[in-house]
Design an enzyme around this catalytic site. Structure first.
Site, PDB file in Angstrom:
ATOM      1  N   HIS A 174       1.974   9.436  30.009  1.00 49.98           N
ATOM      2  CA  HIS A 174       3.239   9.832  29.386  1.00 49.98           C
ATOM      3  C   HIS A 174       4.160  10.534  30.392  1.00 49.98           C
ATOM      4  CE1 HIS A 174       5.889  12.017  26.541  1.00 49.98           C
ATOM      5  NE2 HIS A 174       5.528  11.127  25.638  1.00 49.98           N
ATOM      6  N   ASP A 215       5.375  17.853  30.918  1.00 46.56           N
ATOM      7  CA  ASP A 215       4.727  16.699  30.327  1.00 46.56           C
ATOM      8  C   ASP A 215       3.249  16.688  30.725  1.00 46.56           C
ATOM      9  OD1 ASP A 215       4.395  13.874  29.302  1.00 46.56           O
ATOM     10  OD2 ASP A 215       6.566  13.999  29.210  1.00 46.56           O
ATOM     11  N   SER A 265      10.402  10.510  23.022  1.00 46.57           N
ATOM     12  CA  SER A 265       9.934  10.922  24.347  1.00 46.57           C
ATOM     13  C   SER A 265      10.592  10.116  25.450  1.00 46.57           C
ATOM     14  CB  SER A 265       8.424  10.727  24.472  1.00 46.57           C
ATOM     15  OG  SER A 265       7.712  11.805  23.950  1.00 46.57           O
TER      16      SER A 265
END
Length: 778
Positions: free
Chosen positions: A220, A139, A553
């Site tokens: 994220h 990520d 996600s």
């Protein structure tokens, strides 16, 4: 009658097989340096070279041109070359394949309970909360100071761990601990792009907004890492929203962070493949990758480094969870299609953040919002819809599209699409607007996600958006206000399939149903970076320990954490067995015990939307039977779809020996069944499927089958109808026959019909979905 996209599937697969010959690279006259990934037959390395790197840098490319050398999940290297140089490398007899580097995109605290996890009982207790299982996160990195990554009360790092804590900008050895046991970053593909060596020569790493280290400048990665394996037992919220006890799905699992994505510039295949290569060598047990292609077309497996890297991981016993993409509700939008990947779509949970639009005529419209600033205090303001002018950019509230004279002091209606939802609010705020109503179009339907807006703002569905615009047209002085009602739990119905979640059918091999299942992916609270505010906008200077995000996600790390729990409770299970346990025990009903609905249509959802169903970990711990798949089974599948030995070697690292009689792709031992019938067949046609189940429950169990066929034109038979696991018998096979009558076949809008069958011993129910569709032959 089958829809256009289902008719086109076989043609699409054939196109890929015929359009990308492995040993030929076709280039334009443009000789810009680009990054290429080369698969090399490692067995042909001359003994004179001590390492593969020495061989590659001597025979194929100069050392300065080589970016990554791959030697665990993939044999080969990536290098920055001109197209002519790459074409020359491809001519070498040891080079099996070459493909150009591509940019990928990210598929952007109550959810563990919603999955059926309970303190001190069930899977959390039996797996010791995932203790010592190592989850690798691919990520944007991690913000290691967050309490979610505390090492309190964790034992020593597992001795099998071979990874490192890589240092760099604002990241030292002290940022790793017994929780975050490893951290690495992969930037060479990006650096090549910055030098004009990547796709379009765009977007390298901007070190004024990024950290050249594992530290997360985007948020994220911190969010997905804490979702999968964040620590627990402390109060958390985002500005008062979603308050409760923070915890990841596998709170005691260890985290290994692989930063492959960079703020505002995506993730490059060459770096992703390097992360797979490194993570498997490091000793991870689970890999979570919320990344996929953003171009709407899935590459064949031998041109897809995520598929290639994941095969190398799965073949060594590492479970890989991937996100299904956010391009729903359109059909054929699901990504990450390889059958060895576990592909995860998104659903809602039983928590919401209601907000209301109150119109001047007294009508109240329901929406959602995470706005936490000064409220409008029920004061009525003029309403305006810039899109009334017919200018698309104004209707979408794009940058510099709003006339301050028109919107100043008013609540502005903005249509969803083209730009980030929160960015529209910033445009309204800059133009002097006091609030925003964000209206869905028909594509998003009634699907809503909460955002931490920078001004009072409420997102409403398509119907409510139409109602607001209709009200504006009906009065000369339209007014309204916005109310924010905080957090509500116990919402019914839930789960609902999120409208954005990627949908089937599988665009490469429709014989394999994708997505595999869904998990919580809407309004998920998890840890956040200090580098940006909750909206991620440059102008948002707010700091928050937690943020609420939506996307597949967010769903993917729920399954990664679940895999960590199952791996801890059942260390002998293969990745396929773990996936099977999740799929065959998944829920297909909501918390009102009604069939799960689809947010985009408000009608019952289908396996094209939810796969086998919604993850239920309370049952997955003890599934009774599992569908196991070996490496050889996957090779036979690749033979079945027409890949030759050299193409298969690109994926599997070893030359393949395909059976003399070509196998059928639908006979891969998958926990779901997709029956494809030709549109040219008239009358009755049949398909047979062979499946083998392994008993992982009590010995001397007898399972009986129950079939729920599609409503019309299809019959399903299963033989034998009883499976007796007696004595030492652990594996038994059966045959499913699906018979369709084209003259009486009722297909839905997606061109398919759906059913299921289940095996039960009175305690366990082992359920498999069935999909029936018609396709044009080649």
């Amino acid at each position: 009658m089958a829809t256009h996209f289902t008719k086109s599937l076989l043609l699409l697969s054939f196109f890929f097989l015929c359009t990308f010959p492995l040993k030929t690279l076709t280039f334009s006259a443009d000789q810009t340096v680009k990054t290429f990934i080369f698969r090399v037959d490692s067995h042909s390395k001359p003994s004179i070279f001590p390492t593969h790197y020495h061989w590659y840098s001597s025979e194929f490319a100069d050392p300065v041109q080589i970016l990554h050398v791959y030697d665990t999940v993939f044999h080969g290297f990536s290098a920055s070359l001109t197209p002519d140089q790459a074409a020359s490398v491809v001519q070498h007899p040891s080079v099996l394949a070459a493909f150009e580097d591509r940019r990928r995109q990210l598929h952007t605290t109550r959810s563990p309970q919603f999955l059926g996890l309970r303190n001190q009982q069930g899977l959390w207790s039996d797996s010791d909360y995932g203790s010592d299982v190592i989850v690798g996160l691919f990520d944007t990195g991690i913000w290691p100071e967050r309490r979610s990554f505390s090492a309190v009360k964790l034992g020593p790092i597992p001795t099998r761990w071979k990874g490192v804590c890589e240092t760099g900008a604002k990241f030292t050895l002290r940022n790793c601990n017994r929780k975050v046991i490893g951290a690495r970053f992969f930037s060479k593909g990006h650096e090549a792009a910055a030098r004009g060596a990547g796709p379009g020569g765009l977007g390298g790493i901007n070190e004024t907004i990024e950290f050249l280290s594992p530290r997360d400048a985007d948020g994220h990665g911190t969010h997905t890492a804490s979702t999968a394996a964040g620590r627990y037992t402390f109060q958390a919220s985002m500005s008062g929203y979603a308050s409760g006890i923070a915890k990841g799905v596998a709170p005691k699992a260890r985290l290994a962070v692989y930063k492959v994505c960079w703020k505002n510039s995506g993730c490059f295949d060459s770096d992703i493949l390097a992360a797979f290569d490194t993570a498997v060598a490091d000793g991870v047990d689970v890999i979570s990758i919320s990344i996929g292609g953003g171009d709407g077309i899935s590459s064949p497996y031998y041109l897809d480094p995520i598929a290639i890297g994941a095969y190398g991981a799965v073949s060594r016993g590492v479970f890989v969870a991937s996100s299904a993409g956010n391009d729903g509700p359109n059909g054929l939008s699901v990504t990450n299609l390889a059958p060895w990947l576990t592909t995860v779509g998104a659903g809602t949970i039983d928590r919401n953040f209601p907000s209301d639009v109150i119109l001047g005529n007294g009508r109240k419209l329901s929406g959602v919002s995470l706005y936490s600033g000064e409220p409008l205090s029920e004061k009525m303001y003029p309403l305006v819809y810039p899109g009334k002018s017919g200018v698309l950019s104004a209707s979408l509230c794009m940058e510099n599209s709003l006339d301050p004279n028109l919107v100043r002091g008013k609540i502005v209606i903005c249509d969803r699409g083209s730009s980030p939802r929160v960015a529209k609010g910033l445009v309204v705020k800059k133009a002097g607007g006091v609030g925003m109503i964000l209206a869905n179009g028909i594509n998003n339907g009634e699907g809503l996600v909460g955002d931490a807006h920078l001004l009072p703002a409420c997102a409403v569905g398509s119907d409510e958006g139409d109602a607001v615009k209709s009200y504006l047209s009906s009065t000369s002085n339209p007014t309204g206000t916005l109310l924010f009602r905080g957090t509500r739990i116990g919402i019914k119905p839930a789960p609902i399939v999120a409208s954005f979640s990627g949908r089937g059918p599988n665009g490469l091999n429709p014989e394999i149903l994708k997505p595999d299942l869904i998990a919580p992916g809407v309004n998920i609270l998890a840890a956040w970076t200090d580098a940006v505010g909750p909206t991620g906008l440059d102008s948002d200077n707010r700091k928050t320990e937690f943020n609420i995000l939506s996307g597949t996600s967010m769903a993917c790390p729920h399954v990664s954490g679940a895999a960590a729990l199952l791996k801890s409770a059942h260390p002998e299970w293969s990745p396929a067995a773990i996936r099977s346990a999740m799929m065959t025990t998944a829920n297909i009903v909501d918390n009102q015990n009604q069939p799960m609905t689809d947010e985009s249509t408000e009608k019952p959802a289908t396996p094209y939307a939810f796969g086998a169903g919604h993850l239920n970990l309370d049952r997955a711990m003890d599934p009774g039977l599992v569908y196991d798949i070996t490496n050889n089974d996957y090779v036979n599948f690749l033979c079945a779809i027409g890949y030759g030995p050299k193409i298969i070697q690109v994926i599997t690292r070893s030359p393949a020996n395909c059976p003399a009689k070509r196998p059928l792709p639908e006979n891969l031992n998958y926990p779901s069944i997709a029956a494809l019938f030709s549109t040219t067949s008239v009358g009755i046609s049949s398909k047979r499927f062979i499946r083998t189940v392994t008993n992982v429950g009590e010995a001397n169990a007898v399972y009986r089958v129950k079939v729920e066929p599609p409503p019309k034109g299809v019959t399903v038979t299963v033989k034998p109808s009883k499976l007796a696991f007696l004595g030492a018998v652990k594996k038994l096979s059966y045959i499913v026959t699906v018979t369709a009558d084209s003259r009486n076949l009722a297909l839905d809008d997606s061109g398919a019909a759906f059913g299921s069958f289940s095996w039960s011993d009175g305690k366990h129910v082992v359920r498999s979905p069935i999909v029936i569709t018609q396709l044009d032959p080649l």
